[in-house]
Design a protein around this motif. Structure first.
Motif, mmCIF file in Angstrom:
data_model
loop_
_atom_site.group_PDB
_atom_site.id
_atom_site.type_symbol
_atom_site.label_atom_id
_atom_site.label_comp_id
_atom_site.label_asym_id
_atom_site.label_seq_id
_atom_site.Cartn_x
_atom_site.Cartn_y
_atom_site.Cartn_z
ATOM 1 N N SER A 276 -7.180 -3.510 5.741
ATOM 2 C CA SER A 276 -7.789 -4.804 6.041
ATOM 3 C C SER A 276 -8.111 -5.558 4.752
ATOM 4 O O SER A 276 -8.479 -6.727 4.782
ATOM 5 C CB SER A 276 -9.076 -4.597 6.850
ATOM 6 O OG SER A 276 -9.957 -3.731 6.146
ATOM 7 N N GLU A 277 -7.985 -4.843 3.633
ATOM 8 C CA GLU A 277 -8.334 -5.419 2.319
ATOM 9 C C GLU A 277 -7.099 -6.059 1.694
ATOM 10 O O GLU A 277 -6.635 -5.644 0.653
ATOM 11 C CB GLU A 277 -8.852 -4.318 1.388
ATOM 12 C CG GLU A 277 -9.990 -3.502 1.946
ATOM 13 C CD GLU A 277 -11.302 -4.246 1.927
ATOM 14 O OE1 GLU A 277 -11.731 -4.643 0.843
ATOM 15 O OE2 GLU A 277 -11.879 -4.435 3.005
ATOM 16 N N TRP B 281 0.885 -1.161 0.000
ATOM 17 C CA TRP B 281 0.000 0.000 0.000
ATOM 18 C C TRP B 281 0.919 1.205 0.000
ATOM 19 O O TRP B 281 1.818 1.315 0.844
ATOM 20 C CB TRP B 281 -0.870 0.059 1.254
ATOM 21 C CG TRP B 281 -2.012 -0.898 1.286
ATOM 22 C CD1 TRP B 281 -3.219 -0.782 0.659
ATOM 23 C CD2 TRP B 281 -2.084 -2.114 2.039
ATOM 24 N NE1 TRP B 281 -4.020 -1.846 0.970
ATOM 25 C CE2 TRP B 281 -3.343 -2.673 1.818
ATOM 26 C CE3 TRP B 281 -1.185 -2.780 2.883
ATOM 27 C CZ2 TRP B 281 -3.743 -3.868 2.399
ATOM 28 C CZ3 TRP B 281 -1.572 -3.962 3.460
ATOM 29 C CH2 TRP B 281 -2.839 -4.501 3.212
ATOM 30 N N TYR B 282 0.736 2.115 -0.943
ATOM 31 C CA TYR B 282 1.533 3.331 -1.004
ATOM 32 C C TYR B 282 0.602 4.495 -0.730
ATOM 33 O O TYR B 282 -0.395 4.686 -1.438
ATOM 34 C CB TYR B 282 2.209 3.498 -2.373
ATOM 35 C CG TYR B 282 3.324 4.500 -2.333
ATOM 36 C CD1 TYR B 282 4.612 4.098 -2.007
ATOM 37 C CD2 TYR B 282 3.097 5.844 -2.587
ATOM 38 C CE1 TYR B 282 5.656 5.014 -1.946
ATOM 39 C CE2 TYR B 282 4.120 6.769 -2.524
ATOM 40 C CZ TYR B 282 5.397 6.347 -2.211
ATOM 41 O OH TYR B 282 6.426 7.252 -2.138
ATOM 42 N N HIS C 184 3.631 -2.490 4.082
ATOM 43 C CA HIS C 184 3.890 -3.798 3.476
ATOM 44 C C HIS C 184 2.901 -4.836 3.998
ATOM 45 O O HIS C 184 2.374 -4.699 5.109
ATOM 46 C CB HIS C 184 5.334 -4.214 3.770
ATOM 47 C CG HIS C 184 6.332 -3.280 3.160
ATOM 48 N ND1 HIS C 184 6.858 -3.482 1.910
ATOM 49 C CD2 HIS C 184 6.861 -2.120 3.620
ATOM 50 C CE1 HIS C 184 7.685 -2.488 1.624
ATOM 51 N NE2 HIS C 184 7.696 -1.649 2.643
ATOM 52 N N PRO C 185 2.644 -5.873 3.217
ATOM 53 C CA PRO C 185 1.688 -6.905 3.640
ATOM 54 C C PRO C 185 2.030 -7.542 4.993
ATOM 55 O O PRO C 185 1.134 -7.976 5.707
ATOM 56 C CB PRO C 185 1.743 -7.944 2.517
ATOM 57 C CG PRO C 185 2.197 -7.185 1.319
ATOM 58 C CD PRO C 185 3.130 -6.131 1.856
ATOM 59 N N ASP C 186 3.309 -7.569 5.353
ATOM 60 C CA ASP C 186 3.701 -8.155 6.644
ATOM 61 C C ASP C 186 3.451 -7.208 7.815
ATOM 62 O O ASP C 186 3.768 -7.538 8.967
ATOM 63 C CB ASP C 186 5.164 -8.591 6.627
ATOM 64 C CG ASP C 186 6.154 -7.432 6.506
ATOM 65 O OD1 ASP C 186 5.727 -6.248 6.479
ATOM 66 O OD2 ASP C 186 7.367 -7.698 6.432
ATOM 67 N N ALA D 197 -2.848 1.657 9.571
ATOM 68 C CA ALA D 197 -2.189 0.464 9.032
ATOM 69 C C ALA D 197 -1.835 -0.523 10.145
ATOM 70 O O ALA D 197 -2.033 -1.729 9.998
ATOM 71 C CB ALA D 197 -0.936 0.864 8.259
ATOM 72 N N ARG D 198 -1.314 -0.010 11.259
ATOM 73 C CA ARG D 198 -0.915 -0.903 12.369
ATOM 74 C C ARG D 198 -2.094 -1.676 12.938
ATOM 75 O O ARG D 198 -1.961 -2.822 13.331
ATOM 76 C CB ARG D 198 -0.226 -0.100 13.467
ATOM 77 C CG ARG D 198 1.173 0.309 13.113
ATOM 78 C CD ARG D 198 1.910 0.953 14.289
ATOM 79 N NE ARG D 198 3.134 1.539 13.820
ATOM 80 C CZ ARG D 198 3.308 2.840 13.542
ATOM 81 N NH1 ARG D 198 2.323 3.701 13.748
ATOM 82 N NH2 ARG D 198 4.457 3.278 13.093
ATOM 83 N N ARG D 199 -3.257 -1.049 12.968
ATOM 84 C CA ARG D 199 -4.429 -1.746 13.510
ATOM 85 C C ARG D 199 -5.256 -2.409 12.403
ATOM 86 O O ARG D 199 -6.333 -2.927 12.663
ATOM 87 C CB ARG D 199 -5.273 -0.831 14.384
ATOM 88 C CG ARG D 199 -5.900 0.346 13.744
ATOM 89 C CD ARG D 199 -6.730 1.131 14.772
ATOM 90 N NE ARG D 199 -7.097 2.431 14.314
ATOM 91 C CZ ARG D 199 -8.076 2.687 13.467
ATOM 92 N NH1 ARG D 199 -8.835 1.729 13.014
ATOM 93 N NH2 ARG D 199 -8.327 3.934 13.095
#
Length: 168
Positions: free
Chosen positions: A166-167, A90-91, A117-119, A158-160
Motif C-alpha cells: 500500500s506504500e 517490490w521484490y 509491479h506498481p500496476d 500484494a493483490r489486496r
C-alpha cells in the motif's frame, strides 16, 4: 530459563545482511541503515550503487531500497525505486525468518521470489531454482510447505494492496 528477547536495533545504526543458502554457504552480504524496529518489523534502507557482495561477485543495485524484515515471517520485501524516480518494483524473497543480532540480520534464502509491479501484476519467480535446491539440499517437507505458503501469502497481500504494498 527466560526466553531470548528480540534484539531491537536503533534507528540510524548500520546493519549487515548475511544471507546463506540452505547448506550454510554464503549467498548475499548487503549493508543497510536501520529506519525503525519495533521488535517484530525491522525496516531498513539501502542506497543505490552501494556494493553488495554475492556468491557470483560484487553487485551494485541501481535502486534505492526500503526493506521490510518481519522476525516471524518466511519472507522479506524490498521496495525498489530509482533515485529521483517513483516506485519501480517490490521484490520479495522467500526465506527463513531472520535472526537479528546487534549489527547483523541473518536468514536462509529459499530461492522462491515474488515480483510485484506498481500496476498490480504479481509474478512468482525462480520455481525451477527452488525445485533444484529442494532436491540438492534436502529441504525438509515443513520448509517446502512454509516456503510455498510464504509465496502465496505475499501474492495475496500484494493483490489486496496490504502493507507494505500500500506504500506506493
Amino acid at each position: 530459563m527466560e526466553p531470548e528477547r528480540a534484539c531491537v536495533l536503533t534507528p540510524g545504526c548500520r546493519v549487515l545482511l548475511r544471507a546463506t543458502k540452505y547448506d550454510g554457504a554464503p549467498h548475499w552480504i548487503q549493508p543497510f541503515t536501520v529506519v525503525s524496529d519495533d521488535g517484530t518489523l525491522l525496516v531498513t534502507r539501502y542506497r543505490a550503487r552501494t556494493p553488495i557482495f554475492t556468491s557470483r561477485g560484487e553487485f551494485r543495485s541501481p535502486y534505492d531500497s526500503t526493506v521490510y524484515f518481519w522476525r516471524d515471517r518466511w519472507y522479506n520485501v524490498f521496495r525498489l525505486a530509482r533515485p529521483g524516480c517513483g516506485l519501480s518494483l517490490w521484490y520479495c524473497n522467500v526465506t527463513t525468518p531472520p535472526v537479528v543480532r546487534e549489527g547483523t540480520i541473518e536468514y536462509v534464502d529459499l530461492d522462491l521470489d515474488v515480483a510485484v509491479h506498481p500496476d498490480g501484476c504479481v509474478r512468482l519467480l525462480d520455481e525451477d531454482e527452488f525445485e533444484e535446491n529442494r532436491r540438492r539440499y534436502g529441504y525438509p517437507p515443513e520448509v517446502v510447505e512454509r516456503a510455498r505458503r510464504a509465496a502465496e501469502e505475499l501474492a495475496e497481500l500484494a493483490r489486496r494492496r496490504g502493507f507494505p504494498f500500500s506504500e506506493g
